[in-house]
Design a protein around this motif. Structure first.
Motif, short mmCIF file in Angstrom:
data_model
loop_
_atom_site.label_atom_id
_atom_site.label_comp_id
_atom_site.label_asym_id
_atom_site.label_seq_id
_atom_site.Cartn_x
_atom_site.Cartn_y
_atom_site.Cartn_z
N TYR A 235 0.86 -1.18 0.00
CA TYR A 235 0.00 0.00 0.00
C TYR A 235 0.89 1.22 0.00
CZ TYR A 235 -3.00 3.59 2.15
OH TYR A 235 -3.67 4.74 2.43
N SER A 236 0.51 2.26 -0.71
CA SER A 236 1.21 3.54 -0.62
C SER A 236 0.22 4.66 -0.88
CB SER A 236 2.38 3.62 -1.62
OG SER A 236 1.92 3.67 -2.94
N GLU A 237 0.47 5.80 -0.25
CA GLU A 237 -0.45 6.93 -0.37
C GLU A 237 0.28 8.20 0.00
OE1 GLU A 237 -4.78 7.17 1.17
OE2 GLU A 237 -3.52 7.86 2.83
N ARG A 238 -0.06 9.28 -0.67
CA ARG A 238 0.45 10.61 -0.31
C ARG A 238 -0.53 11.26 0.65
NH1 ARG A 238 4.85 13.32 -3.50
NH2 ARG A 238 5.59 11.58 -4.73
N GLY A 239 -0.01 11.85 1.72
CA GLY A 239 -0.84 12.57 2.68
C GLY A 239 -1.08 14.00 2.24
N GLU A 240 -1.88 14.72 3.00
CA GLU A 240 -2.23 16.10 2.68
C GLU A 240 -1.04 17.04 2.69
OE1 GLU A 240 -5.33 17.40 5.29
OE2 GLU A 240 -6.72 15.84 4.64
N LYS A 241 -0.04 16.75 3.50
CA LYS A 241 1.14 17.61 3.60
C LYS A 241 2.29 17.12 2.72
CE LYS A 241 -0.02 18.96 8.29
NZ LYS A 241 0.40 18.95 9.71
N GLY A 242 2.01 16.16 1.85
CA GLY A 242 3.04 15.65 0.95
C GLY A 242 3.79 14.46 1.49
N GLU A 243 3.48 14.04 2.72
CA GLU A 243 4.16 12.87 3.29
C GLU A 243 3.74 11.62 2.53
OE1 GLU A 243 0.40 13.16 5.83
OE2 GLU A 243 1.72 14.54 4.76
N LEU A 244 4.59 10.62 2.58
CA LEU A 244 4.32 9.38 1.86
C LEU A 244 4.21 8.23 2.84
CD1 LEU A 244 4.18 7.86 -0.87
CD2 LEU A 244 6.66 7.62 -0.72
N LEU A 245 3.12 7.47 2.75
CA LEU A 245 2.94 6.26 3.54
C LEU A 245 3.28 5.07 2.65
CD1 LEU A 245 -0.45 7.07 5.28
CD2 LEU A 245 1.80 7.07 6.33
N ILE A 246 4.15 4.19 3.15
CA ILE A 246 4.55 3.00 2.41
C ILE A 246 4.37 1.80 3.32
CG2 ILE A 246 6.40 1.83 1.15
CD1 ILE A 246 7.84 4.56 1.02
N GLU A 247 3.64 0.80 2.85
CA GLU A 247 3.49 -0.42 3.63
C GLU A 247 4.36 -1.52 3.03
OE1 GLU A 247 0.04 -3.31 5.44
OE2 GLU A 247 -0.27 -2.43 3.46
N ALA A 248 5.31 -2.01 3.82
CA ALA A 248 6.10 -3.16 3.40
C ALA A 248 5.27 -4.41 3.62
CB ALA A 248 7.38 -3.24 4.21
N PRO A 249 5.23 -5.32 2.66
CA PRO A 249 4.52 -6.58 2.88
C PRO A 249 5.31 -7.50 3.81
CG PRO A 249 5.45 -6.52 0.67
CD PRO A 249 5.74 -5.19 1.30
N ALA A 250 4.71 -8.59 4.19
CA ALA A 250 5.37 -9.57 5.07
C ALA A 250 6.66 -10.07 4.44
CB ALA A 250 4.43 -10.75 5.31
N ASN A 251 7.66 -10.22 5.28
CA ASN A 251 8.96 -10.80 4.92
C ASN A 251 9.72 -10.01 3.85
OD1 ASN A 251 7.01 -13.61 5.26
ND2 ASN A 251 8.61 -13.16 6.73
N ALA A 252 9.41 -8.73 3.69
CA ALA A 252 10.09 -7.89 2.70
C ALA A 252 11.43 -7.40 3.26
CB ALA A 252 9.22 -6.70 2.33
N ASP A 253 12.49 -7.53 2.47
CA ASP A 253 13.83 -7.18 2.94
C ASP A 253 14.77 -7.02 1.75
OD1 ASP A 253 15.94 -6.70 4.70
OD2 ASP A 253 16.11 -8.78 5.37
N PHE A 254 15.89 -6.36 1.99
CA PHE A 254 17.07 -6.38 1.13
C PHE A 254 18.21 -6.88 2.01
CE2 PHE A 254 14.87 -3.48 -1.74
CZ PHE A 254 15.34 -3.88 -2.97
N TYR A 255 18.66 -8.10 1.75
CA TYR A 255 19.77 -8.65 2.54
C TYR A 255 20.35 -9.86 1.82
CZ TYR A 255 22.61 -9.91 6.57
OH TYR A 255 23.66 -10.18 7.38
N GLN A 256 21.67 -9.97 1.84
CA GLN A 256 22.36 -11.11 1.24
C GLN A 256 23.35 -11.65 2.26
OE1 GLN A 256 23.64 -10.52 -2.80
NE2 GLN A 256 21.75 -9.50 -3.34
N ASP A 257 22.88 -12.62 3.02
CA ASP A 257 23.66 -13.23 4.10
C ASP A 257 24.98 -13.77 3.56
OD1 ASP A 257 24.68 -15.00 6.06
OD2 ASP A 257 22.68 -15.42 6.81
N PRO A 258 26.11 -13.40 4.18
CA PRO A 258 27.40 -13.91 3.71
C PRO A 258 27.47 -15.44 3.76
CG PRO A 258 27.73 -12.19 5.35
CD PRO A 258 26.27 -12.45 5.28
N ALA A 259 26.68 -16.07 4.65
CA ALA A 259 26.66 -17.54 4.74
C ALA A 259 25.71 -18.15 3.71
CB ALA A 259 26.25 -17.97 6.14
N GLY A 260 24.99 -17.30 2.98
CA GLY A 260 24.09 -17.80 1.93
C GLY A 260 22.75 -18.28 2.43
N LYS A 261 22.42 -18.07 3.72
CA LYS A 261 21.18 -18.59 4.28
C LYS A 261 19.97 -17.72 3.99
CE LYS A 261 23.62 -20.83 8.06
NZ LYS A 261 23.86 -20.85 9.50
#
Length: 193
Positions: A23-49
């Protein structure tokens, strides 16, 4: 030095999504709401897990040196829920500065990923609900800073990366172990040099 207020003055089409949010939406003052879904990430474990690049990333291409600053908040329910600034070369080379929940309290965390391997550095406890984060690129040098009030800044990390002239820069919402996280971006300013 040219200043661009991304949320309030630059047309929305100049920014793009990598991984659409729940979900995303702009507020009245220009703010931005962003909803991350479940298990959303940026990561690359050095162990590969744990290799993942699924978090919503609102970005724009930026050439040369710049400073990207935000003020944000996040509804942190689950461990590692966070709102972040990110600089990306490609899916194996990127860096992010996060306002993140460690399971007990909010902290500042930085992650630098080079050649498909991430490191993870927990820095300090955050006692304000809406901290400021700043990412600075100067050639191949990057620095991360944090501020409670937008006036006094603390350096969190300074490092080098092999960077092309143009990179992607913007904000991320993530919930690596949770069912989702709502991030509110109140300010987002880019100063290109």
């Amino acid at each position: 030095m040219e200043a661009n207020l991304l949320l309030n003055q630059v047309p929305e089409q100049t920014m793009q999504w990598m991984n659409e949010p729940g979900y995303s939406e702009r507020g009245e003052k220009g703010e931005l709401l962003i909803e991350a879904p479940a298990n959303a990430d940026f990561y690359q474990d050095p162990a590969g897990k744990h290799i993942i690049s699924s978090a919503p990333f609102l970005y724009r291409p930026v050439s040369g040196s710049f400073v990207l600053t935000t003020r944000l908040s996040a509804v942190m329910t689950h461990k590692y829920d966070s709102g972040c600034l990110m600089l990306m070369v490609d899916d194996r080379n990127w860096a992010k500065l996060c306002y993140e929940y460690n399971g007990e309290y909010p902290t500042i965390v930085s992650v630098v990923t080079k050649d498909g391997s991430s490191d993870d550095c927990n820095s300090e406890r955050v006692d304000v609900e809406k901290p400021y984060l700043r990412l600075t690129r100067d050639g191949n040098c990057i620095s991360f800073h944090y501020s409670a009030d937008g006036e006094q800044w603390r350096q969190i990390r300074y490092f080098g990366m092999n960077l092309p002239t143009t990179c992607l820069a913007g904000v991320v919402a993530q919930s690596p172990q949770g069912t989702g996280c709502m991030v509110q971006v109140e300010e987002l300013m880019l100063k290109e040099q």
